[in-house]
Write a protein that holds these residues in place. Sequence first.
Motif, PDB file in Angstrom:
ATOM      1  N   MET A 141      44.096   8.536   4.010  1.00  0.00           N
ATOM      2  CA  MET A 141      44.362   8.015   2.694  1.00  0.00           C
ATOM      3  C   MET A 141      45.766   8.226   2.241  1.00  0.00           C
ATOM      4  N   TYR A 142      46.618   9.185   2.835  1.00  0.00           N
ATOM      5  CA  TYR A 142      47.776   9.305   2.071  1.00  0.00           C
ATOM      6  C   TYR A 142      49.023   8.942   3.101  1.00  0.00           C
ATOM      7  N   ASN A 143      50.095   8.593   2.300  1.00  0.00           N
ATOM      8  CA  ASN A 143      51.222   8.238   2.825  1.00  0.00           C
ATOM      9  C   ASN A 143      51.807   9.590   3.403  1.00  0.00           C
ATOM     10  N   MET A 144      52.475   9.663   4.448  1.00  0.00           N
ATOM     11  CA  MET A 144      52.977  10.668   5.190  1.00  0.00           C
ATOM     12  C   MET A 144      54.663  10.706   5.375  1.00  0.00           C
ATOM     13  N   LYS A 181      53.310   4.184   5.378  1.00  0.00           N
ATOM     14  CA  LYS A 181      52.257   4.076   4.361  1.00  0.00           C
ATOM     15  C   LYS A 181      51.062   4.656   5.126  1.00  0.00           C
ATOM     16  N   TYR A 182      49.879   5.043   4.128  1.00  0.00           N
ATOM     17  CA  TYR A 182      48.637   5.304   4.532  1.00  0.00           C
ATOM     18  C   TYR A 182      48.182   4.493   5.733  1.00  0.00           C
ATOM     19  N   SER A 183      48.261   3.199   5.869  1.00  0.00           N
ATOM     20  CA  SER A 183      47.561   2.245   6.703  1.00  0.00           C
ATOM     21  C   SER A 183      48.547   2.181   8.015  1.00  0.00           C
ATOM     22  N   GLY A 184      49.708   2.713   7.743  1.00  0.00           N
ATOM     23  CA  GLY A 184      50.643   2.447   8.869  1.00  0.00           C
ATOM     24  C   GLY A 184      51.483   1.149   8.815  1.00  0.00           C
ATOM     25  N   SER A 244      49.068   5.339  -2.166  1.00  0.00           N
ATOM     26  CA  SER A 244      49.998   4.826  -2.823  1.00  0.00           C
ATOM     27  C   SER A 244      50.785   3.835  -2.159  1.00  0.00           C
ATOM     28  N   GLY A 245      51.115   2.757  -2.921  1.00  0.00           N
ATOM     29  CA  GLY A 245      51.842   1.402  -2.545  1.00  0.00           C
ATOM     30  C   GLY A 245      53.405   1.693  -2.513  1.00  0.00           C
ATOM     31  N   GLU A 246      53.780   2.906  -2.839  1.00  0.00           N
ATOM     32  CA  GLU A 246      55.309   3.309  -2.744  1.00  0.00           C
ATOM     33  C   GLU A 246      55.511   4.508  -1.877  1.00  0.00           C
ATOM     34  N   LEU A 247      56.516   4.340  -0.827  1.00  0.00           N
ATOM     35  CA  LEU A 247      56.920   5.406   0.002  1.00  0.00           C
ATOM     36  C   LEU A 247      57.692   6.365  -0.723  1.00  0.00           C
ATOM     37  N   GLY A 248      57.386   7.691  -0.990  1.00  0.00           N
ATOM     38  CA  GLY A 248      58.335   8.670  -1.359  1.00  0.00           C
ATOM     39  C   GLY A 248      59.456   8.944  -0.644  1.00  0.00           C
ATOM     40  N   GLN A 249      60.610   9.135  -1.403  1.00  0.00           N
ATOM     41  CA  GLN A 249      61.847   9.713  -0.614  1.00  0.00           C
ATOM     42  C   GLN A 249      62.172  11.095  -1.079  1.00  0.00           C
ATOM     43  N   SER A 250      61.419  11.603  -1.943  1.00  0.00           N
ATOM     44  CA  SER A 250      61.826  12.950  -2.629  1.00  0.00           C
ATOM     45  C   SER A 250      60.729  13.744  -2.438  1.00  0.00           C
ATOM     46  N   ALA A 251      61.156  15.077  -1.872  1.00  0.00           N
ATOM     47  CA  ALA A 251      60.191  16.164  -1.548  1.00  0.00           C
ATOM     48  C   ALA A 251      59.268  16.366  -2.595  1.00  0.00           C
ATOM     49  N   TYR A 252      59.543  16.003  -3.852  1.00  0.00           N
ATOM     50  CA  TYR A 252      58.607  16.130  -4.892  1.00  0.00           C
ATOM     51  C   TYR A 252      57.432  15.110  -5.062  1.00  0.00           C
ATOM     52  N   ASP A 253      57.649  14.241  -4.135  1.00  0.00           N
ATOM     53  CA  ASP A 253      56.545  13.046  -4.128  1.00  0.00           C
ATOM     54  C   ASP A 253      55.232  13.886  -3.040  1.00  0.00           C
ATOM     55  N   TYR A 254      55.621  14.818  -2.281  1.00  0.00           N
ATOM     56  CA  TYR A 254      54.819  15.241  -1.347  1.00  0.00           C
ATOM     57  C   TYR A 254      54.104  16.487  -1.760  1.00  0.00           C
ATOM     58  N   TYR A 255      53.096  16.830  -1.547  1.00  0.00           N
ATOM     59  CA  TYR A 255      52.080  18.123  -1.911  1.00  0.00           C
ATOM     60  C   TYR A 255      52.051  19.252  -0.797  1.00  0.00           C
ATOM     61  N   TYR A 256      51.171  18.317   0.550  1.00  0.00           N
ATOM     62  CA  TYR A 256      50.973  19.605   1.418  1.00  0.00           C
ATOM     63  C   TYR A 256      51.983  19.379   2.540  1.00  0.00           C
ATOM     64  N   TRP A 257      52.571  20.782   3.037  1.00  0.00           N
ATOM     65  CA  TRP A 257      53.578  20.642   3.835  1.00  0.00           C
ATOM     66  C   TRP A 257      52.903  21.559   5.125  1.00  0.00           C
TER      67      TRP A 257
END
Length: 127
Positions: free
Chosen positions: A31-34, A52-55, A104-117
């Motif tokens: 369910m998550y973009n990576m 994207k979550y769907s690839g 999400s429909g948007e692919l984040g490019q900032s580290a702040y867009d991501y939560y688990y590392w």
Amino acid sequence: QVQLVESGGGSVQAGGSLRLSCAGSGRTFSMYNMGWFRQAPGKEREFVAAIKYSGSQTYYGDSVKGRFTISRDNAKNTVYLQMNSLKPEDTAVYLCATDRRVMSGELGQSAYDYYYWGQGTQVTVSS
């Protein structure tokens, strides 16, 4: 909670290839973009690629475009980063991460867009 474990790093000569893997836990992985990021000593964390979550959609940082390919296998809860034509400037710790947002429909490019590392895997490219 999602746990991420990267693998596949190592040392390679310039022009070589490596394939990184990021294995995730949890039923919601699909369910998550990576994203993949990298961080070299003394430098800021740099966006590498996202999927994207769907690839169905991918995006790359300018420095790796045309050389790296991101993909995912949701059945295996795994994201991959195929790295070809490696250069010494690609040397860094590579980290994968999950987007903060579900489907999400948007692919984040900032580290702040991501939560688990993940903890990261070292890639060293020698000239």
